[in-house]
Design an enzyme around this catalytic site. Structure first.
Site, PDB file in Angstrom:
ATOM      1  N   LYS A  24       0.839  -1.212   0.000  1.00 47.17           N
ATOM      2  CA  LYS A  24       0.000   0.000   0.000  1.00 47.17           C
ATOM      3  C   LYS A  24       0.870   1.257   0.000  1.00 47.17           C
ATOM      4  O   LYS A  24       0.636   2.180  -0.776  1.00 47.17           O
ATOM      5  CB  LYS A  24      -0.918  -0.052   1.231  1.00 47.17           C
ATOM      6  CG  LYS A  24      -1.858   1.118   1.358  1.00 47.17           C
ATOM      7  CD  LYS A  24      -3.133   0.732   2.073  1.00 47.17           C
ATOM      8  CE  LYS A  24      -2.937   0.494   3.560  1.00 47.17           C
ATOM      9  NZ  LYS A  24      -2.819   1.746   4.334  1.00 47.17           N
ATOM     10  N   SER A  25       1.880   1.285   0.859  1.00 46.55           N
ATOM     11  CA  SER A  25       2.725   2.488   0.952  1.00 46.55           C
ATOM     12  C   SER A  25       3.415   2.773  -0.376  1.00 46.55           C
ATOM     13  O   SER A  25       3.494   3.921  -0.828  1.00 46.55           O
ATOM     14  CB  SER A  25       3.802   2.290   2.025  1.00 46.55           C
ATOM     15  OG  SER A  25       3.214   2.180   3.288  1.00 46.55           O
ATOM     16  N   ARG A  29       2.854   5.968  -3.222  1.00 49.32           N
ATOM     17  CA  ARG A  29       4.004   6.788  -3.639  1.00 49.32           C
ATOM     18  C   ARG A  29       4.266   6.670  -5.140  1.00 49.32           C
ATOM     19  O   ARG A  29       4.753   7.616  -5.756  1.00 49.32           O
ATOM     20  CB  ARG A  29       5.241   6.381  -2.827  1.00 49.32           C
ATOM     21  CG  ARG A  29       5.156   6.854  -1.358  1.00 49.32           C
ATOM     22  CD  ARG A  29       6.077   6.043  -0.482  1.00 49.32           C
ATOM     23  NE  ARG A  29       6.220   6.548   0.885  1.00 49.32           N
ATOM     24  CZ  ARG A  29       5.374   6.293   1.884  1.00 49.32           C
ATOM     25  NH1 ARG A  29       4.282   5.567   1.677  1.00 49.32           N
ATOM     26  NH2 ARG A  29       5.608   6.777   3.093  1.00 49.32           N
ATOM     27  N   ASP A 325       2.099  -1.307  11.850  1.00 51.39           N
ATOM     28  CA  ASP A 325       0.762  -1.687  11.372  1.00 51.39           C
ATOM     29  C   ASP A 325       0.385  -3.119  11.749  1.00 51.39           C
ATOM     30  O   ASP A 325      -0.739  -3.562  11.479  1.00 51.39           O
ATOM     31  CB  ASP A 325       0.689  -1.533   9.847  1.00 51.39           C
ATOM     32  CG  ASP A 325       0.706  -0.067   9.439  1.00 51.39           C
ATOM     33  OD1 ASP A 325       0.341   0.781  10.269  1.00 51.39           O
ATOM     34  OD2 ASP A 325       1.101   0.221   8.299  1.00 51.39           O
TER      35      ASP A 325
HETATM   36  C1  S3P Z   1       2.618   4.700   6.322  1.00 59.52           C
HETATM   37  C2  S3P Z   1       3.208   5.016   7.505  1.00 59.52           C
HETATM   38  C3  S3P Z   1       2.703   4.543   8.817  1.00 59.52           C
HETATM   39  C4  S3P Z   1       1.681   3.424   8.673  1.00 59.52           C
HETATM   40  C5  S3P Z   1       0.711   3.668   7.571  1.00 59.52           C
HETATM   41  C6  S3P Z   1       1.425   3.840   6.241  1.00 59.52           C
HETATM   42  C7  S3P Z   1       3.206   5.233   5.076  1.00 59.52           C
HETATM   43  O1  S3P Z   1       2.114   5.627   9.500  1.00 59.52           O
HETATM   44  O2  S3P Z   1       0.994   3.236   9.889  1.00 59.52           O
HETATM   45  O3  S3P Z   1      -0.180   2.574   7.455  1.00 59.52           O
HETATM   46  O4  S3P Z   1       2.882   4.730   3.978  1.00 59.52           O
HETATM   47  O5  S3P Z   1       4.029   6.154   5.167  1.00 59.52           O
HETATM   48  P1  S3P Z   1       2.999   6.609  10.413  1.00 59.52           P
HETATM   49  O6  S3P Z   1       4.137   6.998   9.586  1.00 59.52           O
HETATM   50  O7  S3P Z   1       2.133   7.781  10.746  1.00 59.52           O
HETATM   51  O8  S3P Z   1       3.359   5.801  11.615  1.00 59.52           O
END
Ligand code: S3P
Length: 447
Positions: A24-25, A29, A325
């Site tokens: 997902k991240s 991006r 997560d």
């Molecule tokens: C993410 C960062 C995390 C994570 C989120 C996705 C990201 O949050 O909990 O599900 O894609 O940068 P935080 O950076 O606020 O901890």
């Protein structure tokens, strides 16, 4: 939207070879950086979940031509750092904190006004953590009371953001990424110093797009990432690995159920994401990483999990941000492990899609687990099967829905989880895969 309930039958042995959807991240991006780069970007393995689709749609609404997704393939015609157009309505980020916080960084540098909105859960999440540094860089942003969404961002015009040397008050990849993305539009050198290492996909991907980000270790925990404003990104190909945070539910499932033997293929193994593997191994899980290699700047491997008896542990603080997560499902694992598991230093869990400390403590207690929530973590006395059936509320949180599904493996009777449509935000094929590997979970729709 129709309510979807999961009815989870107790027991099961987890076997097979599966592939979970894209990270997902990295998917978020890929769209953001592809859109503001010059030339075309092609993406394979893109997560077709509601969260990353919200990001894709937002860039289409800002005039970016995006084809797909079609079986995980996306093509983005980049418009360059300054080519985005004013959207003619508020941009809806749905349930996604990542979309809202990262896009706030990009939008703070545009010459048009826009508004970012979200669903009921996102509308209660803190945004001051990004509006503080953005305002310090010269951005004009209005929020609702208490710093919550919506975010109304006033166009600042060409190059009027000022670079910043920002010390993050919490370990957050979203805040770090927001500051770095705004830094693309600022005069001078922008740096983000984090108190503990967090996922570094933004830094890796910017470098991959030909935009130099310099990361340095300050001490055993602190990391600093810096870039100069005013450069350019060049379109490229991105191969998105499978999401370790989705794979985590299956690692946990195989780790807690007797005779299990499961391989999850092509999982992203970025060192800033592997806390789940380290924590499960400390608890005694039998996990081997096979076929390790690299795709487009991100390490991947096949994760092979075989059942082994688990024991409770004190979770090392330095692993918290690396597994941030995964705690909902790790709490479920702890309930199955013999002895006590203690988590501290994880207060960030209280401001995720739900308050994951309280919601998971309530859910585990409802099925008879000895789970005690603390301000910054949880104490779980595990080793017993759950004692009773219960109806669990997901509180609009996909990871609660999936974690409590896994709790069914060591349950004595059915668990019903209310409000599970949210699983589509990150893992649209969860139900299909969990049934394929050996659980019995039925989705019941109610209009
Ligand atoms: C993410 C960062 C995390 C994570 C989120 C996705 C990201 O949050 O909990 O599900 O894609 O940068 P935080 O950076 O606020 O901890």
């Amino acid at each position: 939207m129709a309510n979807v309930k999961f009815k989870v039958q107790p027991g099961g042995t987890i076997k097979g070879r599966i592939r979970v959807p894209g990270d997902k991240s990295i998917s978020h991006r890929s769209i953001m950086l592809g859109a503001i780069s010059e030339g075309a970007t092609t993406v394979t393995g893109f997560l077709e979940g509601d969260d990353s689709l919200a990001t894709l749609k937002a860039f289409q609404e800002m005039g970016v031509q995006i084809e797909g997704p079609n079986k995980g393939n996306v093509t983005i015609q980049g418009v360059g750092l300054k080519g985005l157009k004013k959207p003619n309505k508020p941009l809806d980020m749905g349930n996604s904190g990542t979309a809202m916080r990262l896009m706030a960084g990009i939008l703070a540098g545009q010459d048009f006004d826009c508004e970012l909105i979200g669903d009921a859960s996102l509308s209660k999440r803190p945004m001051k953590r990004v509006t503080d540094p953005l305002r310090a860089m010269g951005a004009q942003i209005e929020t609702a009371e208490g710093g919550m969404p919506p975010l109304k961002i006033t166009g600042t015009g060409d190059g009027s953001l000022t670079a910043i040397d920002y010390v993050l008050p919490m370990a957050s990849a979203q805040v770090k990424s927001c500051v770095l993305l705004a830094g693309l539009y600022a005069k001078g050198r922008t740096c983000a110093l984090e108190p503990a290492p967090t996922r570094d996909h933004t830094e890796r991907m910017l470098n991959g797009f030909g935009y130099e980000v310099i990361s340095e270790k300050i001490d055993s925990q602190q990391m600093k990432a810096c870039l100069m404003g005013g450069g350019k990104l060049t379109g490229r190909h991105i191969d998105v690995p499978s999401d370790i945070s989705s794979a985590a539910f299956f690692m946990a499932a195989a780790a807690v159920s007797k005779d299990s033997d499961l391989v999850i293929e092509h999982v992203g193994m970025n060192p800033t994401r592997v806390g789940i593997v380290n924590i499960l191994q400390l608890m005694g899980a039998d996990i081997t990483l096979e076929n390790a290699h690299e795709v487009g700047g991100e390490p991947v491997a096949d994760v092979h999990v075989r059942y082994a008896p688990l024991k409770g542990i004190n979770i090392p603080k330095e692993l918290v941000a690396l597994a941030i997560d995964e705690f909902p499902v790790l709490f479920v694992v702890a309930a199955s492990a013999s002895g006590k598991t203690v988590l501290t230093g994880a207060e960030e869990l209280r401001v995720k899609e739900s308050d994951r400390i309280q919601v998971m403590a309530d859910a585990l207690q409802a099925v008879g687990v000895d789970a005690l929530p603390t301000e910054d973590g949880m104490v779980i006395n595990g080793g017993i099967q759950t004692k009773q059936s219960a109806v669990i509320q997901s509180h609009h949180d996909h990871r609660i829905s999936m974690a409590m599904t896994i709790a069914g493996l060591n349950a004595v009777s059915e668990i019903v989880i209310d409000d599970c449509a949210n699983v589509n935000t990150s893992f649209p094929t969860f139900l299909e895969l969990i049934n394929q590997v050996g659980m019995q979970v039925e989705a019941v729709k109610e209009s």
